[in-house]
Design an enzyme around this catalytic site. Sequence first.
Site, PDB file in Angstrom:
ATOM      1  N   MET A  93      14.624  -2.554  -8.240  1.00 38.89           N
ATOM      2  CA  MET A  93      15.645  -3.506  -8.108  1.00 38.89           C
ATOM      3  C   MET A  93      15.129  -5.043  -7.861  1.00 38.89           C
ATOM      4  O   MET A  93      15.785  -5.768  -7.078  1.00 38.89           O
ATOM      5  CB  MET A  93      16.794  -3.118  -7.387  1.00 38.89           C
ATOM      6  CG  MET A  93      17.395  -1.763  -7.871  1.00 38.89           C
ATOM      7  SD  MET A  93      17.893  -1.798  -9.345  1.00 38.89           S
ATOM      8  CE  MET A  93      19.543  -2.577  -9.162  1.00 38.89           C
ATOM      9  N   HIS A 134      16.564   0.525 -18.562  1.00 37.95           N
ATOM     10  CA  HIS A 134      17.904  -0.130 -18.364  1.00 37.95           C
ATOM     11  C   HIS A 134      19.001   0.496 -18.636  1.00 37.95           C
ATOM     12  O   HIS A 134      19.094   1.113 -19.944  1.00 37.95           O
ATOM     13  CB  HIS A 134      18.089  -1.379 -18.874  1.00 37.95           C
ATOM     14  CG  HIS A 134      19.176  -2.420 -18.654  1.00 37.95           C
ATOM     15  ND1 HIS A 134      19.471  -2.936 -17.336  1.00 37.95           N
ATOM     16  CD2 HIS A 134      20.202  -2.722 -19.398  1.00 37.95           C
ATOM     17  CE1 HIS A 134      20.356  -3.608 -17.497  1.00 37.95           C
ATOM     18  NE2 HIS A 134      21.094  -3.372 -18.602  1.00 37.95           N
ATOM     19  N   ASP A 159       9.504  -8.833 -20.083  1.00 37.43           N
ATOM     20  CA  ASP A 159       9.127 -10.341 -20.253  1.00 37.43           C
ATOM     21  C   ASP A 159       9.574 -10.850 -19.031  1.00 37.43           C
ATOM     22  O   ASP A 159      10.357 -10.581 -18.151  1.00 37.43           O
ATOM     23  CB  ASP A 159       9.191 -10.751 -21.536  1.00 37.43           C
ATOM     24  CG  ASP A 159      10.874 -11.037 -22.019  1.00 37.43           C
ATOM     25  OD1 ASP A 159      11.685 -10.818 -21.059  1.00 37.43           O
ATOM     26  OD2 ASP A 159      11.085 -11.199 -22.998  1.00 37.43           O
ATOM     27  N   GLY A 188      12.285 -12.577 -18.865  1.00 36.07           N
ATOM     28  CA  GLY A 188      13.408 -12.919 -18.392  1.00 36.07           C
ATOM     29  C   GLY A 188      14.270 -11.692 -18.008  1.00 36.07           C
ATOM     30  O   GLY A 188      13.404 -10.811 -17.639  1.00 36.07           O
TER      31      GLY A 188
END
Lengths: 207, 207
Positions: free
Chosen positions: A91, A110, A142, A144
Amino acid sequence: MTLALGVLVSGSGSNLEAILEAIARRELDAEVRLVVSNKRGAFALERAARRDVPTAFVDHEAFPTREAFDADVVSRLRGRGVEAVVLAGFMRIVTPVLLEAFPDRVVNIHPALLPAFPGVHGPRQALEYGVKVAGCTVHMVDAGVDTGPIVAQAAVPVLAGDTEASLAARILREEHRILPRALAWLARGELVVERGAGRPRVRVPAS
Amino acid sequence: MTLALGVLVSGSGSNLEAILEAIARRELDAEVRLVVSNKRGAFALERAARRDVPTAFVDHEAFPTREAFDADVVSRLRGRGVEAVVLAGFMRIVTPVLLEAFPDRVVNIHPALLPAFPGVHGPRQALEYGVKVAGCTVHMVDAGVDTGPIVAQAAVPVLAGDTEASLAARILREEHRILPRALAWLARGELVVERGAGRPRVRVPAS
């Protein structure tokens, strides 16, 4: 060649367990060299220890920046010869310090069908939106948040009366199935990140 | 009570055909009272005519505004006693003129797992993003583009070597399955739009 894995966790580590079980069943030619948790007492650490997998607790609060934390983790992973990193319920947002140390070799799981419902509450967001199909995604990480190239996805139905817990549990069962399979592709060199026009995409074996 | 449907189309009308077939098989207690196309010569008009379903071509270019076009369509639908409207490959944004004439009774079929990939090129966007699971969505239409409450969804795999055409065809087969089923719920009064905190959501029968 057995793939040397590092697994980063923050919680119960059921995906870590799924990885270790796939290795034990010889469906995944890998070895978990180190499990790193940023949470003291995460149950994932106990699961690892039970199977004699080395563990480390690295307190992110002890570092001035995310980059400094990542540098410490990278150092520990490299010290164990780790070649690829799995974020399995980790997290924390990772930085380029980690990503550049393991290029195209950091994988996340995810609990949503990305690009829908990125972020920390995939199943809750799916319920709130009112979708009838939910699922999970394995993707290359990546810079993001949950934006990297997709490796594998699985869908599950949203059922009448579902709670966040019941939906998350149904999704988790699929996570335990697709994450080891994706890592097996990576271990066999069958997972190729294609960079051309547009987004990078991941080519995987025909199923 | 047999549900009086109006179907708005712009193209080949394969979803219209799926609706008519479900009615013929008595899986859907409905009658298509009118098919409206905004495209002259749309094959959907021919499909309707072959089954003696009334049709109308309404040229959107003949109207000064979207609202004026919608008002004409509403007038034609009401003239046939239509109670609910299906957008089945209708490539026009509808206005409140249509939505307020048929409150919670305008249904759209979209070739993506909303909220991912709204807009006019669902399968192409899914391929470009690199998802491994795609699908389709039946939703109640609201004032946004593909934002309304979701009634039904179905997932399909994205396969290695898929083109936009091959993926769209795989999705279309699921559209033909879930759209008539969703309309059957609507016809039986089993489709309830729940408005509470957050987004409106659609309750459907347990599957």
